[in-house]
Scaffold this motif. Structure first.
Motif, PDB file in Angstrom:
ATOM      1  N   MET A   5      66.072 113.999   7.428  1.00  0.00           N
ATOM      2  CA  MET A   5      66.425 113.021   8.443  1.00  0.00           C
ATOM      3  C   MET A   5      65.291 112.902   9.459  1.00  0.00           C
ATOM      4  N   LYS A   6      65.067 111.665   9.927  1.00  0.00           N
ATOM      5  CA  LYS A   6      64.014 111.409  10.899  1.00  0.00           C
ATOM      6  C   LYS A   6      64.628 110.749  12.138  1.00  0.00           C
ATOM      7  N   LEU A   7      64.287 111.296  13.307  1.00  0.00           N
ATOM      8  CA  LEU A   7      64.882 110.840  14.551  1.00  0.00           C
ATOM      9  C   LEU A   7      63.793 110.469  15.555  1.00  0.00           C
ATOM     10  N   ALA A   8      64.064 109.446  16.354  1.00  0.00           N
ATOM     11  CA  ALA A   8      63.123 108.998  17.385  1.00  0.00           C
ATOM     12  C   ALA A   8      63.920 108.524  18.592  1.00  0.00           C
ATOM     13  N   SER A   9      63.206 108.190  19.654  1.00  0.00           N
ATOM     14  CA  SER A   9      63.843 107.672  20.865  1.00  0.00           C
ATOM     15  C   SER A   9      63.090 106.447  21.355  1.00  0.00           C
ATOM     16  N   LEU A  10      63.801 105.328  21.462  1.00  0.00           N
ATOM     17  CA  LEU A  10      63.219 104.149  22.074  1.00  0.00           C
ATOM     18  C   LEU A  10      63.123 104.360  23.579  1.00  0.00           C
ATOM     19  N   LYS A  11      62.147 103.735  24.205  1.00  0.00           N
ATOM     20  CA  LYS A  11      62.015 103.847  25.648  1.00  0.00           C
ATOM     21  C   LYS A  11      63.221 103.217  26.330  1.00  0.00           C
ATOM     22  N   SER A  12      63.922 104.013  27.106  1.00  0.00           N
ATOM     23  CA  SER A  12      65.109 103.562  27.823  1.00  0.00           C
ATOM     24  C   SER A  12      65.482 104.622  28.842  1.00  0.00           C
ATOM     25  N   GLY A  13      65.273 104.316  30.137  1.00  0.00           N
ATOM     26  CA  GLY A  13      65.547 105.313  31.171  1.00  0.00           C
ATOM     27  C   GLY A  13      64.673 106.538  31.002  1.00  0.00           C
ATOM     28  N   ARG A  14      65.148 107.650  31.493  1.00  0.00           N
ATOM     29  CA  ARG A  14      64.352 108.876  31.430  1.00  0.00           C
ATOM     30  C   ARG A  14      64.535 109.666  30.142  1.00  0.00           C
ATOM     31  N   ASP A  15      65.632 109.432  29.434  1.00  0.00           N
ATOM     32  CA  ASP A  15      65.926 110.253  28.266  1.00  0.00           C
ATOM     33  C   ASP A  15      65.936 109.477  26.964  1.00  0.00           C
ATOM     34  N   GLY A  16      65.572 108.196  27.002  1.00  0.00           N
ATOM     35  CA  GLY A  16      65.436 107.424  25.786  1.00  0.00           C
ATOM     36  C   GLY A  16      66.758 107.051  25.135  1.00  0.00           C
ATOM     37  N   GLN A  17      66.665 106.242  24.093  1.00  0.00           N
ATOM     38  CA  GLN A  17      67.820 105.829  23.297  1.00  0.00           C
ATOM     39  C   GLN A  17      67.603 106.316  21.876  1.00  0.00           C
ATOM     40  N   LEU A  18      68.479 107.185  21.402  1.00  0.00           N
ATOM     41  CA  LEU A  18      68.313 107.814  20.097  1.00  0.00           C
ATOM     42  C   LEU A  18      68.446 106.796  18.966  1.00  0.00           C
ATOM     43  N   ILE A  19      67.507 106.851  18.021  1.00  0.00           N
ATOM     44  CA  ILE A  19      67.575 106.040  16.813  1.00  0.00           C
ATOM     45  C   ILE A  19      67.301 106.920  15.602  1.00  0.00           C
ATOM     46  N   ASP A  34      60.507 106.116   5.036  1.00  0.00           N
ATOM     47  CA  ASP A  34      59.185 105.506   4.978  1.00  0.00           C
ATOM     48  C   ASP A  34      58.697 104.998   6.331  1.00  0.00           C
ATOM     49  N   LEU A  35      59.459 105.270   7.379  1.00  0.00           N
ATOM     50  CA  LEU A  35      59.132 104.888   8.758  1.00  0.00           C
ATOM     51  C   LEU A  35      59.093 103.360   8.955  1.00  0.00           C
ATOM     52  N   GLY A  36      59.731 102.645   8.047  1.00  0.00           N
ATOM     53  CA  GLY A  36      59.698 101.189   8.139  1.00  0.00           C
ATOM     54  C   GLY A  36      60.830 100.571   8.917  1.00  0.00           C
ATOM     55  N   ARG A  37      62.024 101.201   8.875  1.00  0.00           N
ATOM     56  CA  ARG A  37      63.206 100.644   9.509  1.00  0.00           C
ATOM     57  C   ARG A  37      63.870 101.700  10.395  1.00  0.00           C
ATOM     58  N   ALA A  38      64.731 101.233  11.282  1.00  0.00           N
ATOM     59  CA  ALA A  38      65.450 102.140  12.173  1.00  0.00           C
ATOM     60  C   ALA A  38      66.809 101.543  12.494  1.00  0.00           C
ATOM     61  N   VAL A  39      67.705 102.395  13.003  1.00  0.00           N
ATOM     62  CA  VAL A  39      69.024 101.943  13.413  1.00  0.00           C
ATOM     63  C   VAL A  39      69.456 102.754  14.624  1.00  0.00           C
ATOM     64  N   LEU A  86      74.860 111.737  11.722  1.00  0.00           N
ATOM     65  CA  LEU A  86      73.489 111.246  11.751  1.00  0.00           C
ATOM     66  C   LEU A  86      72.901 111.188  10.340  1.00  0.00           C
ATOM     67  N   CYS A  87      73.205 112.183   9.533  1.00  0.00           N
ATOM     68  CA  CYS A  87      72.728 112.197   8.144  1.00  0.00           C
ATOM     69  C   CYS A  87      73.304 111.024   7.359  1.00  0.00           C
ATOM     70  N   SER A  88      74.561 110.687   7.640  1.00  0.00           N
ATOM     71  CA  SER A  88      75.183 109.549   6.976  1.00  0.00           C
ATOM     72  C   SER A  88      74.471 108.249   7.331  1.00  0.00           C
ATOM     73  N   LEU A  89      74.140 108.088   8.608  1.00  0.00           N
ATOM     74  CA  LEU A  89      73.374 106.919   9.032  1.00  0.00           C
ATOM     75  C   LEU A  89      72.028 106.862   8.324  1.00  0.00           C
ATOM     76  N   TYR A  90      71.387 108.013   8.217  1.00  0.00           N
ATOM     77  CA  TYR A  90      70.067 108.102   7.574  1.00  0.00           C
ATOM     78  C   TYR A  90      70.157 107.692   6.101  1.00  0.00           C
ATOM     79  N   GLU A  91      71.168 108.166   5.413  1.00  0.00           N
ATOM     80  CA  GLU A  91      71.347 107.829   4.005  1.00  0.00           C
ATOM     81  C   GLU A  91      71.574 106.332   3.822  1.00  0.00           C
ATOM     82  N   GLN A  92      72.420 105.754   4.674  1.00  0.00           N
ATOM     83  CA  GLN A  92      72.699 104.322   4.576  1.00  0.00           C
ATOM     84  C   GLN A  92      71.451 103.496   4.904  1.00  0.00           C
TER      85      GLN A  92
END
Length: 327
Positions: free
Chosen positions: A1-15, A20-25, A48-54
């Motif tokens: 599973m790969k996790l990132a944070s979009l810029k949003s406030g001080r703690d980001g928004q989890l995605i 392949d680093l091409g798409r996110a949700v 989170l793993c379920s989201l990643y698989e989908q």
């Protein structure tokens, strides 16, 4: 599973990010921030793993193109950031360049320090420094993120506390370090904010390259289009990550979200090149009597990345420029 944070406030928004680093949700329905997810990892990981698989199957209509430039650090701020110096050969080389011997204790007692974790910066954020004369340097490292680690945890038990891995650029101001260390009280001014790879990954993403202790793949550092080095992070690592965790938890517990760095990745003799300019300059000093490579200047671009066996980026690329800040 790969996790990132979009810029949003001080703690980001989890995605959640595709393999392949091409798409996110967005992961907002599960956890709004990575720290929130880590705090309840036992209950949240499966969702989170379920989201990643989908996402990887391409069945999520709400997915969007992943853009690292829109990312904060995966953990925009953390409760604890401890950086090690796991590659003792790197320390030995630095001391050799200035004619100093390495204490024997360095080979069996890890070096670590607590860094600034109140604000990490994103993979494409500028490195802001006021003065070039401070000796601006990059340091390419591997990091792990832990859950709660009880005080007195053994090395063997520490393996199970590693939840995520990533890369960092631990920027150093080399010409300020000597003065600070002379005070015998550690780094402060010489260590500005640390930048992170776009994503952090769970250990299972790394396959055979991760043995539960070390990540055995080259870490590439490219400055202004020139490959400075690609030493293998699993080679010549004197203190592996479970050993560093055991050391850090000797007298107190570590809280969930603790980030532990390897220190500058380095191979003996640096045959594969270096992951910081300080090491390159030391090699030049030993060979020629003085360094010929300058530290970084305003406008310089540093790229840090790790590729898998198929040549695909695992964590995405740290891609930064050095700019002058105004004091």
């Amino acid at each position: 599973m790969k996790l990132a944070s979009l810029k949003s406030g001080r703690d980001g928004q989890l995605i959640v990010v595709s393999k392949d680093l091409g798409r996110a949700v967005s992961a907002a329905k599960v956890a709004t921030t990575l720290q929130q997810a880590l705090d309840d990892w036992h209950n949240i990981e499966a969702a989170l793993c379920s989201l990643y698989e989908q996402l990887n199957k391409g069945v999520l209509t709400e997915s969007f193109a992943f853009n690292p430039s829109q990312c904060a650090a995966p953990l925009p701020r953390a409760y604890h950031w401890v950086d090690g110096s796991a590659y003792v050969s790197h320390v030995e080389l630095v001391r050799k360049a200035r004619g100093a011997e390495l204490p024997e204790s360095f080979w069996h007692d890890p070096l670590v320090y607590m860094g600034a974790s109140d604000a990490f910066i994103g993979p494409c954020d500028d490195i802001e420094v006021a003065c070039e004369e401070w000796g601006i340097d990059f340091e390419a490292e591997v990091v792990v993120v832990t859950d709660d680690v009880p005080a007195g945890t053994s090395r063997e038990a520490a393996k199970g506390h590693i939840k995520l891995l990533g890369l960092v650029n631990d920027v150093s101001l080399r010409n300020l370090i000597a003065g600070e260390l002379a005070k015998q009280f550690g780094f402060y001014q010489s260590k500005p904010w640390t930048s992170f790879s776009p994503v952090l990954v769970t250990p299972d993403e790394l396959g055979e390259a991760w043995d539960g202790c070390k990540l055995s793949l080259p870490l590439r550092a490219t400055l202004n289009g020139r490959l400075i080095g690609a030493p293998n992070a699993g080679v010549d690592m004197t203190f592996d990550f479970p050993t560093l965790i055991e050391h850090c938890a000797k007298t107190r517990s570590l809280m969930t979200g603790t980030v532990i760095g390897s220190g500058t990745v380095s191979n003996v003799g640096s045959k594969e090149g270096s992951c910081c300019l300080a090491e390159l300059r030391c090699l030049e000093t030993i060979a020629q009597g003085k360094p010929s490579t300058p530290f970084m200047s305003f406008g310089d671009r540093i790229e840090i990345e790790m590729l898998d066996a198929a040549g695909e980026s695992i964590f995405g690329k740290i891609d930064q420029r050095v700019v002058q800040s105004i004091l």
